[in-house]
Design a protein around this motif. Sequence first.
Motif, PDB file in Angstrom:
ATOM      1  N   LYS A  92     -12.904 -35.117 -10.878  1.00  0.00           N
ATOM      2  CA  LYS A  92     -13.126 -34.323  -9.672  1.00  0.00           C
ATOM      3  C   LYS A  92     -12.378 -33.003  -9.654  1.00  0.00           C
ATOM      4  O   LYS A  92     -12.908 -31.995  -9.165  1.00  0.00           O
ATOM      5  CB  LYS A  92     -12.805 -35.138  -8.410  1.00  0.00           C
TER       6      LYS A  92
ATOM      7  N   VAL B  43     -14.303 -30.604 -11.898  1.00  0.00           N
ATOM      8  CA  VAL B  43     -15.627 -30.351 -11.322  1.00  0.00           C
ATOM      9  C   VAL B  43     -15.519 -29.398 -10.140  1.00  0.00           C
ATOM     10  O   VAL B  43     -16.304 -28.450 -10.002  1.00  0.00           O
ATOM     11  CB  VAL B  43     -16.298 -31.673 -10.878  1.00  0.00           C
ATOM     12  N   LEU B  44     -14.519 -29.595  -9.302  1.00  0.00           N
ATOM     13  CA  LEU B  44     -14.349 -28.735  -8.127  1.00  0.00           C
ATOM     14  C   LEU B  44     -13.996 -27.302  -8.515  1.00  0.00           C
ATOM     15  O   LEU B  44     -14.378 -26.347  -7.825  1.00  0.00           O
ATOM     16  CB  LEU B  44     -13.273 -29.312  -7.203  1.00  0.00           C
TER      17      LEU B  44
ATOM     18  N   ALA C 148     -17.360 -25.658  -9.381  1.00  0.00           N
ATOM     19  CA  ALA C 148     -18.509 -25.946  -8.510  1.00  0.00           C
ATOM     20  C   ALA C 148     -19.020 -24.675  -7.848  1.00  0.00           C
ATOM     21  O   ALA C 148     -18.235 -23.838  -7.394  1.00  0.00           O
ATOM     22  CB  ALA C 148     -18.117 -26.962  -7.447  1.00  0.00           C
TER      23      ALA C 148
ATOM     24  N   GLU D 211     -14.195 -31.319   0.667  1.00  0.00           N
ATOM     25  CA  GLU D 211     -14.131 -31.194  -0.794  1.00  0.00           C
ATOM     26  C   GLU D 211     -15.076 -32.194  -1.463  1.00  0.00           C
ATOM     27  O   GLU D 211     -15.711 -31.895  -2.475  1.00  0.00           O
ATOM     28  CB  GLU D 211     -12.700 -31.423  -1.279  1.00  0.00           C
ATOM     29  N   GLU D 212     -15.183 -33.382  -0.876  1.00  0.00           N
ATOM     30  CA  GLU D 212     -16.078 -34.395  -1.434  1.00  0.00           C
ATOM     31  C   GLU D 212     -17.536 -33.949  -1.362  1.00  0.00           C
ATOM     32  O   GLU D 212     -18.324 -34.232  -2.273  1.00  0.00           O
ATOM     33  CB  GLU D 212     -15.896 -35.720  -0.704  1.00  0.00           C
TER      34      GLU D 212
ATOM     35  N   LEU E  31     -18.006 -31.739  -4.234  1.00  0.00           N
ATOM     36  CA  LEU E  31     -17.964 -32.533  -5.462  1.00  0.00           C
ATOM     37  C   LEU E  31     -19.289 -33.231  -5.731  1.00  0.00           C
ATOM     38  O   LEU E  31     -19.742 -33.306  -6.879  1.00  0.00           O
ATOM     39  CB  LEU E  31     -16.844 -33.577  -5.357  1.00  0.00           C
ATOM     40  N   THR E  32     -19.940 -33.716  -4.672  1.00  0.00           N
ATOM     41  CA  THR E  32     -21.126 -34.552  -4.841  1.00  0.00           C
ATOM     42  C   THR E  32     -22.443 -33.816  -4.615  1.00  0.00           C
ATOM     43  O   THR E  32     -23.510 -34.442  -4.618  1.00  0.00           O
ATOM     44  CB  THR E  32     -21.055 -35.761  -3.881  1.00  0.00           C
TER      45      THR E  32
END
Length: 337
Positions: free
Chosen positions: A67, A70-71, A74, A113-114, A117-118
């Motif tokens: 994560k 990835v963040l 992103a 943030e999630e 991330l997703t």
Amino acid sequence: MRLFRIGSISLGGLAFMVGCGASEEKFPEQDFEKLNGVIQEMIYHGERMATDIDTIAHYYEEIVSKKDSVLRVAPPSPYHFVGAISTNLPGQDSTLSSVIILNSTPDRKMAEEEVVLTNSLDSLFAEFIKGNPRTAQIYSNSAMQVSRVFPAYDVKNIIDTDIDVTKFNFYYKADLEHNPSKGLVWIPEPYVDPAGKGWIISLIHPIYDGDQLFAVLGVDFTVSDLVQNYMDAVEGEILMVNAKGEIVAGKAGAIESLSMPPLKNHVYRETIHSDYFRISDFNLFSSKSREVREMAQQFLLEKKDRFEFDEETNLSRAICVPFIGIDWFLIQVFPNY
């Protein structure tokens, strides 16, 4: 014998007893073969769907495990929020989900943030629905109270943003206590979908971050679509029940013939979309008919596969084929002509 396995689950493989004292004239083999065909069609679509869900789950766990990196790379999020709800509307952008950060989140910043991330799940969700059109929706619900559902729906007018998704069976049934294998698991009891799809059943997969349950990935099937896609296509009065005797899905004629409560508007498909439908009311063990209750006893508890009615003037016989690995049973009842 062909088995359909989902993680530790086998769905399929038909078992019926031979030599139950009934003649082949009364219980011809082709009746069992017809129910076999219905189940095999479900197996066919289920195998493909299970593979697709596994692929998404593996990707999901990979981005969770990475994560931080990835963040960092992103792209800007397409989602903007007014309170708990993302501002995109159904039909506005068909590539987006409905995303909610529920008021029950323990940490709003981490939840935001999630979402970032997703976001890449959206394209996988869209591809899944395209390849599995018989599913109603695919979604993720997280421990951080982030809900992502595809296709997008009218969140503002349907969802109570104060709910705690971890208290629903489509979340906790995937946890370590209920699902120690950490694989795909069915929720065999129908329940009312919070997203407004009516009565549904679900297939769910936990997503772990190390030893912690990060989220639950799920796919829903509406009860009405089960009837339309798998039962209406074949002749006969067919219904599906779980081990408790609750009717998971079924044709209106079959349900009415078993002395169940009257169907509103005489249409089962409408009844299961309404607030006044209660699955506990549509239970074979609660039938007004003593013989129907006896049939349920023999099929579901004694594991017999055929039953003859003596007292019911409208019914002559019934047959039952169980699913293996999940407590569902396909039953056909035959009118007394």
